[in-house]
Motif scaffolding. Structure first.
Motif, PDB file in Angstrom:
ATOM      1  N   THR A   2      45.100  38.127  47.822  1.00  0.00           N
ATOM      2  CA  THR A   2      44.057  39.136  47.664  1.00  0.00           C
ATOM      3  C   THR A   2      42.849  38.559  46.953  1.00  0.00           C
ATOM      4  O   THR A   2      42.943  37.601  46.191  1.00  0.00           O
ATOM      5  CB  THR A   2      44.594  40.333  46.855  1.00  0.00           C
ATOM      6  OG1 THR A   2      45.004  39.875  45.574  1.00  0.00           O
ATOM      7  CG2 THR A   2      45.743  40.996  47.590  1.00  0.00           C
ATOM      8  N   ASP A   3      41.707  39.178  47.197  1.00  0.00           N
ATOM      9  CA  ASP A   3      40.460  38.765  46.568  1.00  0.00           C
ATOM     10  C   ASP A   3      40.402  39.345  45.166  1.00  0.00           C
ATOM     11  O   ASP A   3      40.437  40.557  44.993  1.00  0.00           O
ATOM     12  CB  ASP A   3      39.285  39.268  47.415  1.00  0.00           C
ATOM     13  CG  ASP A   3      37.939  38.843  46.877  1.00  0.00           C
ATOM     14  OD1 ASP A   3      37.920  37.997  45.963  1.00  0.00           O
ATOM     15  OD2 ASP A   3      36.923  39.337  47.379  1.00  0.00           O
ATOM     16  N   ARG A   4      40.340  38.487  44.137  1.00  0.00           N
ATOM     17  CA  ARG A   4      40.312  38.943  42.747  1.00  0.00           C
ATOM     18  C   ARG A   4      38.907  38.974  42.184  1.00  0.00           C
ATOM     19  O   ARG A   4      38.718  39.192  41.001  1.00  0.00           O
ATOM     20  CB  ARG A   4      41.183  38.041  41.882  1.00  0.00           C
ATOM     21  CG  ARG A   4      42.639  38.198  42.209  1.00  0.00           C
ATOM     22  CD  ARG A   4      43.499  37.328  41.355  1.00  0.00           C
ATOM     23  NE  ARG A   4      42.908  37.074  40.058  1.00  0.00           N
ATOM     24  CZ  ARG A   4      43.379  36.233  39.181  1.00  0.00           C
ATOM     25  NH1 ARG A   4      44.461  35.554  39.444  1.00  0.00           N
ATOM     26  NH2 ARG A   4      42.796  36.046  38.018  1.00  0.00           N
ATOM     27  N   SER A   5      37.884  38.731  43.015  1.00  0.00           N
ATOM     28  CA  SER A   5      36.520  38.734  42.509  1.00  0.00           C
ATOM     29  C   SER A   5      36.087  40.157  42.199  1.00  0.00           C
ATOM     30  O   SER A   5      36.521  41.106  42.837  1.00  0.00           O
ATOM     31  CB  SER A   5      35.563  38.102  43.528  1.00  0.00           C
ATOM     32  OG  SER A   5      35.537  38.864  44.704  1.00  0.00           O
ATOM     33  N   PRO A   6      35.219  40.331  41.188  1.00  0.00           N
ATOM     34  CA  PRO A   6      34.804  41.671  40.776  1.00  0.00           C
ATOM     35  C   PRO A   6      33.819  42.256  41.776  1.00  0.00           C
ATOM     36  O   PRO A   6      32.627  42.121  41.648  1.00  0.00           O
ATOM     37  CB  PRO A   6      34.178  41.447  39.407  1.00  0.00           C
ATOM     38  CG  PRO A   6      33.735  40.042  39.425  1.00  0.00           C
ATOM     39  CD  PRO A   6      34.686  39.310  40.328  1.00  0.00           C
ATOM     40  N   ARG A   7      34.294  42.928  42.798  1.00  0.00           N
ATOM     41  CA  ARG A   7      33.464  43.534  43.838  1.00  0.00           C
ATOM     42  C   ARG A   7      33.412  45.044  43.629  1.00  0.00           C
ATOM     43  O   ARG A   7      34.120  45.604  42.816  1.00  0.00           O
ATOM     44  CB  ARG A   7      34.040  43.212  45.218  1.00  0.00           C
ATOM     45  CG  ARG A   7      34.064  41.747  45.527  1.00  0.00           C
ATOM     46  CD  ARG A   7      32.726  41.324  45.962  1.00  0.00           C
ATOM     47  NE  ARG A   7      32.730  39.882  46.195  1.00  0.00           N
ATOM     48  CZ  ARG A   7      31.740  39.260  46.720  1.00  0.00           C
ATOM     49  NH1 ARG A   7      30.666  39.913  47.078  1.00  0.00           N
ATOM     50  NH2 ARG A   7      31.778  37.975  46.893  1.00  0.00           N
ATOM     51  N   SER A  10      36.725  47.054  43.504  1.00  0.00           N
ATOM     52  CA  SER A  10      37.748  46.530  42.611  1.00  0.00           C
ATOM     53  C   SER A  10      38.144  47.546  41.543  1.00  0.00           C
ATOM     54  O   SER A  10      37.298  48.228  40.955  1.00  0.00           O
ATOM     55  CB  SER A  10      37.234  45.261  41.945  1.00  0.00           C
ATOM     56  OG  SER A  10      38.116  44.845  40.932  1.00  0.00           O
ATOM     57  N   ARG A  11      39.441  47.631  41.285  1.00  0.00           N
ATOM     58  CA  ARG A  11      39.919  48.519  40.219  1.00  0.00           C
ATOM     59  C   ARG A  11      39.453  48.030  38.857  1.00  0.00           C
ATOM     60  O   ARG A  11      39.183  48.832  37.965  1.00  0.00           O
ATOM     61  CB  ARG A  11      41.436  48.608  40.256  1.00  0.00           C
ATOM     62  CG  ARG A  11      41.938  49.408  41.455  1.00  0.00           C
ATOM     63  CD  ARG A  11      43.412  49.511  41.435  1.00  0.00           C
ATOM     64  NE  ARG A  11      43.957  48.199  41.803  1.00  0.00           N
ATOM     65  CZ  ARG A  11      45.222  47.877  41.783  1.00  0.00           C
ATOM     66  NH1 ARG A  11      46.119  48.747  41.390  1.00  0.00           N
ATOM     67  NH2 ARG A  11      45.629  46.678  42.140  1.00  0.00           N
ATOM     68  N   ILE A  12      39.358  46.714  38.682  1.00  0.00           N
ATOM     69  CA  ILE A  12      38.893  46.165  37.400  1.00  0.00           C
ATOM     70  C   ILE A  12      37.440  46.543  37.160  1.00  0.00           C
ATOM     71  O   ILE A  12      37.056  46.937  36.050  1.00  0.00           O
ATOM     72  CB  ILE A  12      39.072  44.624  37.368  1.00  0.00           C
ATOM     73  CG1 ILE A  12      40.541  44.257  37.459  1.00  0.00           C
ATOM     74  CG2 ILE A  12      38.423  44.025  36.138  1.00  0.00           C
ATOM     75  CD1 ILE A  12      41.368  44.689  36.272  1.00  0.00           C
ATOM     76  N   LEU A  13      36.616  46.447  38.200  1.00  0.00           N
ATOM     77  CA  LEU A  13      35.206  46.805  38.057  1.00  0.00           C
ATOM     78  C   LEU A  13      35.051  48.294  37.757  1.00  0.00           C
ATOM     79  O   LEU A  13      34.249  48.692  36.913  1.00  0.00           O
ATOM     80  CB  LEU A  13      34.434  46.429  39.320  1.00  0.00           C
ATOM     81  CG  LEU A  13      32.921  46.567  39.255  1.00  0.00           C
ATOM     82  CD1 LEU A  13      32.346  45.707  38.135  1.00  0.00           C
ATOM     83  CD2 LEU A  13      32.298  46.177  40.573  1.00  0.00           C
ATOM     84  N   THR A  14      35.842  49.119  38.421  1.00  0.00           N
ATOM     85  CA  THR A  14      35.819  50.554  38.161  1.00  0.00           C
ATOM     86  C   THR A  14      36.255  50.842  36.728  1.00  0.00           C
ATOM     87  O   THR A  14      35.646  51.665  36.034  1.00  0.00           O
ATOM     88  CB  THR A  14      36.729  51.298  39.158  1.00  0.00           C
ATOM     89  OG1 THR A  14      36.291  50.997  40.481  1.00  0.00           O
ATOM     90  CG2 THR A  14      36.691  52.789  38.938  1.00  0.00           C
ATOM     91  N   ASP A 102      28.002  45.771  43.745  1.00  0.00           N
ATOM     92  CA  ASP A 102      28.211  44.324  43.756  1.00  0.00           C
ATOM     93  C   ASP A 102      27.326  43.618  42.742  1.00  0.00           C
ATOM     94  O   ASP A 102      27.142  42.415  42.811  1.00  0.00           O
ATOM     95  CB  ASP A 102      27.927  43.748  45.143  1.00  0.00           C
ATOM     96  CG  ASP A 102      29.045  44.030  46.116  1.00  0.00           C
ATOM     97  OD1 ASP A 102      30.166  44.304  45.648  1.00  0.00           O
ATOM     98  OD2 ASP A 102      28.805  43.990  47.324  1.00  0.00           O
TER      99      ASP A 102
END
Length: 128
Positions: A2-7, A10-14, A102
């Motif tokens: 999976t793509d782990r970049s902060p797009r 992304s749950r991390i970005l949210t 983004d």
């Protein structure tokens, strides 16, 4: 893989956006509670909001560090985002300008251009 970049999706970005907003709001509420504590001698607000704000502060710093590492943010942006955590309304700016959509990705049109901006590498899938 999976793509782990902060797009944008992304749950991390949210989570970072939510924590940034909550941290800034809790800081403002804590400042108001501090004024009430010393002005009206009612320390209950600080006793409640202090630990909440402290937890949000730590979560904000951890998420900014993670996004900066994974998204390969320029050092200047990372330092400014961390400095924002100690200013009452600055995390609102970080959420609005660096964590929306983004904007956190180095190859996005809203990312700062400069010599220390590196593109985000995309993982490749293994072929069987």
């Amino acid at each position: 893989m999976t793509d782990r970049s902060p797009r944008g999706g992304s749950r991390i970005l949210t989570a970072a956006r939510a924590v940034s907003f909550a941290e800034a709001t809790s800081f403002l509420l804590l400042l108001i509670a501090t004024g009430i504590k010393y002005g009206a001698d009612h320390p209950q607000g600080v006793k409640i909001l202090g630990p909440i704000h402290g937890t949000l502060f730590l979560a904000y710093c951890a998420l900014i560090g993670y996004l900066a590492f994974v998204g390969r943010w320029p050092r200047r942006r990372t330092v400014l985002a961390l400095i924002a955590s100690v200013l009452p309304v600055a995390p609102f700016f970080v959420e609005r300008h660096w964590l929306r959509g983004d904007a956190g990705a180095a190859d996005s049109p809203t990312a700062p251009a400069g010599p220390d901006t590196r593109p985000v590498s995309q993982p490749t899938a293994r072929r069987s």
